[in-house]
Enzyme design. Structure first.
Site, mmCIF file in Angstrom:
data_model
loop_
_atom_site.group_PDB
_atom_site.id
_atom_site.type_symbol
_atom_site.label_atom_id
_atom_site.label_comp_id
_atom_site.label_asym_id
_atom_site.label_seq_id
_atom_site.Cartn_x
_atom_site.Cartn_y
_atom_site.Cartn_z
ATOM 1 N N TYR A 1 30.820 52.244 54.844
ATOM 2 C CA TYR A 1 30.991 51.940 53.417
ATOM 3 C C TYR A 1 30.450 53.090 52.548
ATOM 4 C CZ TYR A 1 30.776 49.007 49.168
ATOM 5 O OH TYR A 1 30.928 48.481 47.902
ATOM 6 N N ASN B 1 40.247 49.416 42.868
ATOM 7 C CA ASN B 1 39.063 48.549 42.985
ATOM 8 C C ASN B 1 38.947 47.864 44.345
ATOM 9 O OD1 ASN B 1 37.008 46.386 41.893
ATOM 10 N ND2 ASN B 1 38.789 45.228 42.643
ATOM 11 N N ALA B 2 40.072 47.652 45.042
ATOM 12 C CA ALA B 2 40.034 46.881 46.302
ATOM 13 C C ALA B 2 39.022 47.508 47.272
ATOM 14 C CB ALA B 2 41.409 46.845 46.943
ATOM 15 N N GLY C 1 26.182 48.806 40.656
ATOM 16 C CA GLY C 1 25.075 48.373 41.492
ATOM 17 C C GLY C 1 25.449 47.022 42.074
ATOM 18 N N TYR C 2 24.465 46.165 42.300
ATOM 19 C CA TYR C 2 24.761 44.859 42.913
ATOM 20 C C TYR C 2 25.279 43.882 41.855
ATOM 21 C CZ TYR C 2 22.973 46.471 47.299
ATOM 22 O OH TYR C 2 22.813 47.180 48.474
ATOM 23 N N ILE D 1 35.157 41.548 40.877
ATOM 24 C CA ILE D 1 35.140 42.581 39.842
ATOM 25 C C ILE D 1 36.566 42.886 39.380
ATOM 26 C CG2 ILE D 1 34.664 45.033 39.456
ATOM 27 C CD1 ILE D 1 32.237 44.733 41.347
ATOM 28 N N GLN E 1 25.388 50.610 56.616
ATOM 29 C CA GLN E 1 26.672 50.798 55.915
ATOM 30 C C GLN E 1 27.155 52.256 55.983
ATOM 31 O OE1 GLN E 1 26.438 49.280 51.834
ATOM 32 N NE2 GLN E 1 27.421 47.409 52.521
HETATM 33 P P1 NDP Z 1 35.630 40.826 46.462
HETATM 34 O O1 NDP Z 1 35.406 40.714 47.926
HETATM 35 O O2 NDP Z 1 35.114 39.757 45.556
HETATM 36 O O3 NDP Z 1 37.215 40.996 46.171
HETATM 37 C C1 NDP Z 1 37.922 41.973 46.869
HETATM 38 C C2 NDP Z 1 39.343 42.066 46.347
HETATM 39 O O4 NDP Z 1 39.971 43.161 47.046
HETATM 40 C C3 NDP Z 1 40.187 40.832 46.643
HETATM 41 O O5 NDP Z 1 41.118 40.648 45.592
HETATM 42 C C4 NDP Z 1 40.919 41.209 47.924
HETATM 43 O O6 NDP Z 1 42.169 40.526 48.121
HETATM 44 C C5 NDP Z 1 41.161 42.693 47.675
HETATM 45 N N1 NDP Z 1 41.432 43.442 48.894
HETATM 46 C C6 NDP Z 1 40.650 43.602 49.997
HETATM 47 N N2 NDP Z 1 41.273 44.351 50.931
HETATM 48 C C7 NDP Z 1 42.493 44.671 50.409
HETATM 49 C C8 NDP Z 1 43.623 45.381 50.891
HETATM 50 N N3 NDP Z 1 43.638 45.961 52.101
HETATM 51 N N4 NDP Z 1 44.722 45.483 50.098
HETATM 52 C C9 NDP Z 1 44.738 44.913 48.859
HETATM 53 N N5 NDP Z 1 43.694 44.240 48.338
HETATM 54 C C10 NDP Z 1 42.586 44.104 49.116
HETATM 55 O O7 NDP Z 1 35.030 42.247 46.070
HETATM 56 P P2 NDP Z 1 34.128 42.685 44.804
HETATM 57 O O8 NDP Z 1 34.760 42.210 43.561
HETATM 58 O O9 NDP Z 1 32.731 42.364 45.081
HETATM 59 O O10 NDP Z 1 34.250 44.287 44.900
HETATM 60 C C11 NDP Z 1 35.257 45.002 44.227
HETATM 61 C C12 NDP Z 1 34.997 46.488 44.393
HETATM 62 O O11 NDP Z 1 33.734 46.826 43.857
HETATM 63 C C13 NDP Z 1 34.989 46.946 45.859
HETATM 64 O O12 NDP Z 1 35.580 48.219 45.960
HETATM 65 C C14 NDP Z 1 33.522 47.004 46.172
HETATM 66 O O13 NDP Z 1 33.256 47.907 47.213
HETATM 67 C C15 NDP Z 1 32.967 47.499 44.849
HETATM 68 N N6 NDP Z 1 31.561 47.222 44.654
HETATM 69 C C16 NDP Z 1 31.112 45.933 44.629
HETATM 70 C C17 NDP Z 1 29.783 45.679 44.438
HETATM 71 C C18 NDP Z 1 29.250 44.299 44.341
HETATM 72 O O14 NDP Z 1 28.054 44.164 44.185
HETATM 73 N N7 NDP Z 1 30.073 43.263 44.412
HETATM 74 C C19 NDP Z 1 28.807 46.771 44.274
HETATM 75 C C20 NDP Z 1 29.394 48.078 44.302
HETATM 76 C C21 NDP Z 1 30.720 48.274 44.500
HETATM 77 P P3 NDP Z 1 42.194 39.033 48.793
HETATM 78 O O15 NDP Z 1 41.706 38.101 47.709
HETATM 79 O O16 NDP Z 1 43.621 38.823 49.145
HETATM 80 O O17 NDP Z 1 41.263 39.081 49.969
#
Ligand code: NDP
Length: 240
Positions: free
Chosen positions: A147, A82-83, A178-179, A14, A144
Site C-alpha cells: 500500500y 480514488n478507488a 490521514g485516517y 471518501i 503495508q
Molecule cells: P472504501 O473501501 O470505503 O471504498 C472503496 C471504493 O473503491 C468502493 O467504491 C469500491 O467499489 C472501489 N473499488 C475498489 N477496488 C476497485 C476496483 N478494482 N475498481 C473499481 N473500483 C474499486 O475506501 P475509502 O473510501 O476508505 O478509501 C478511498 C481512497 O482513499 C482509497 O484510495 C484509499 O486508499 C484512500 N485513503 C483512505 C484512507 C482512510 O482512512 N479511509 C486514508 C488514506 C487514503 P465496491 O463498492 O464495488 O467495492
C-alpha cells in the site's frame, strides 16, 4: 454546459463524499465501483448520481467504462482517482497476490484512467486530475509495504504528469488523507484504531466530507495555477 467528472470508487466512503460534493456543485458526475452492486444501487437511489461498474485495475475494463461515460454524460473534464484497497501483511508473510492486487488497484489504475482521458483533455485544453494518495504513502506504515509503495508511487506519478499537462490547461494534484472514518478504517481492530487516534493532534478521525471539499477546491476552474502539489488532510498527524 456543466463539466463532466469521473470519480473512481465513487459509491462508498471518501469517493461517495467526493461524488456527492461535485454533484451538489453542479458537475455531471459518474461514480465508478468494482462489484458491490447493493451499495451502488443504494448510492444511485439516494443521490441520483449514475454509477458505472468497471475494474480500474484492468485497462480494457476502464476503456469500456470511459466509453459509456462519454456516451451518456459527455467527454471527461475531471478525473478523481480514488478507488483503492488494502491487503495488509508484513513483507515476510505477504503473498505475490497481495502485492499485485494493491499495486494494480491503487497505482496502475491511475495510469489506466489517465491514459484514457488525457487525449481529450489535451485536445480541449482543459483537465483536472486529482489522485488520492495517503499519509501511509508519505510516512510508510508497518504491514503495508504494498500500500505504501502504491501510494508513494501516486505522488511521483502526479508530479510527472503535472509537468506534461501544464501547457495544455491540465492540472494534476494529489490529496493525501490521514485516517478517515470509512469502511476501510473501520476494518482496523479497535485497539489499533485507538492508538492511531491518540497520535492525531486534532484528536479524532477525519470525515470523508473533509477530503471531498479539498477535491472540490482542486478541480474548480479557478484552481488552474495549482499543479503537481500534494495536499495533506490528516489532522496534523504527519507534516510533510
Ligand atoms: P472504501 O473501501 O470505503 O471504498 C472503496 C471504493 O473503491 C468502493 O467504491 C469500491 O467499489 C472501489 N473499488 C475498489 N477496488 C476497485 C476496483 N478494482 N475498481 C473499481 N473500483 C474499486 O475506501 P475509502 O473510501 O476508505 O478509501 C478511498 C481512497 O482513499 C482509497 O484510495 C484509499 O486508499 C484512500 N485513503 C483512505 C484512507 C482512510 O482512512 N479511509 C486514508 C488514506 C487514503 P465496491 O463498492 O464495488 O467495492
Amino acid at each position: 454546459m456543466a463539466r463532466v467528472a469521473v470519480v473512481t470508487g465513487g459509491t462508498r466512503g471518501i469517493g461517495r463524499a467526493i461524488a456527492e460534493k461535485l454533484h451538489r456543485s453542479d458537475y455531471r458526475v459518474a461514480a465508478n465501483f468494482a462489484g458491490n452492486e447493493d451499495a451502488a444501487r443504494r448510492f444511485t437511489g439516494e443521490t441520483g448520481i449514475k454509477s458505472y461498474r468497471f475494474d480500474v485495475s484492468d485497462y480494457k475494463s476502464c476503456e469500456a467504462g470511459i466509453k459509456r461515460v462519454n456516451e451518456e454524460l459527455g467527454p471527461v473534464d475531471i478525473l478523481v482517482n480514488n478507488a483503492g484497497i488494502t491487503r495488509d501483511a508484513v513483507l515476510h508473510r505477504m503473498t505475490p497476490e497481495q502485492w499485485g492486487a494493491v499495486i494494480a488497484t491503487n497505482l496502475t489504475s491511475c495510469f489506466n484512467m489517465c491514459r484514457l482521458v488525457i487525449d481529450g483533455m489535451r485536445e480541449r485544453g482543459f483537465g483536472r486530475i486529482v489522485n488520492i494518495g495517503s499519509i501511509n504513502g508519505q510516512a510508510g506504515q508497518y504491514g503495508q509495504v504494498n500500500y505504501a509503495a502504491a501510494k508513494s508511487g501516486i505522488h511521483g506519478f502526479t508530479k510527472a504528469l503535472a509537468q506534461e499537462g501544464a501547457g495544455k490547461g491540465i492540472t494534476v494534484n494529489a490529496v493525501a488523507p490521514g485516517y478517515i472514518d470509512t469502511d476501510m478504517v473501520r476494518a482496523v481492530p479497535q485497539a489499533v484504531l485507538e492508538k492511531i487516534v491518540a497520535r492525531i493532534p486534532t484528536g479524532r478521525l477525519g470525515q470523508a466530507e473533509e477530503i471531498a471539499r479539498t477535491v472540490l477546491f482542486l478541480v474548480s476552474d479557478e484552481s488552474g495555477f495549482i499543479t503537481g502539489s500534494t495536499l495533506s488532510v490528516n489532522g496534523g498527524q504527519h507534516m510533510y
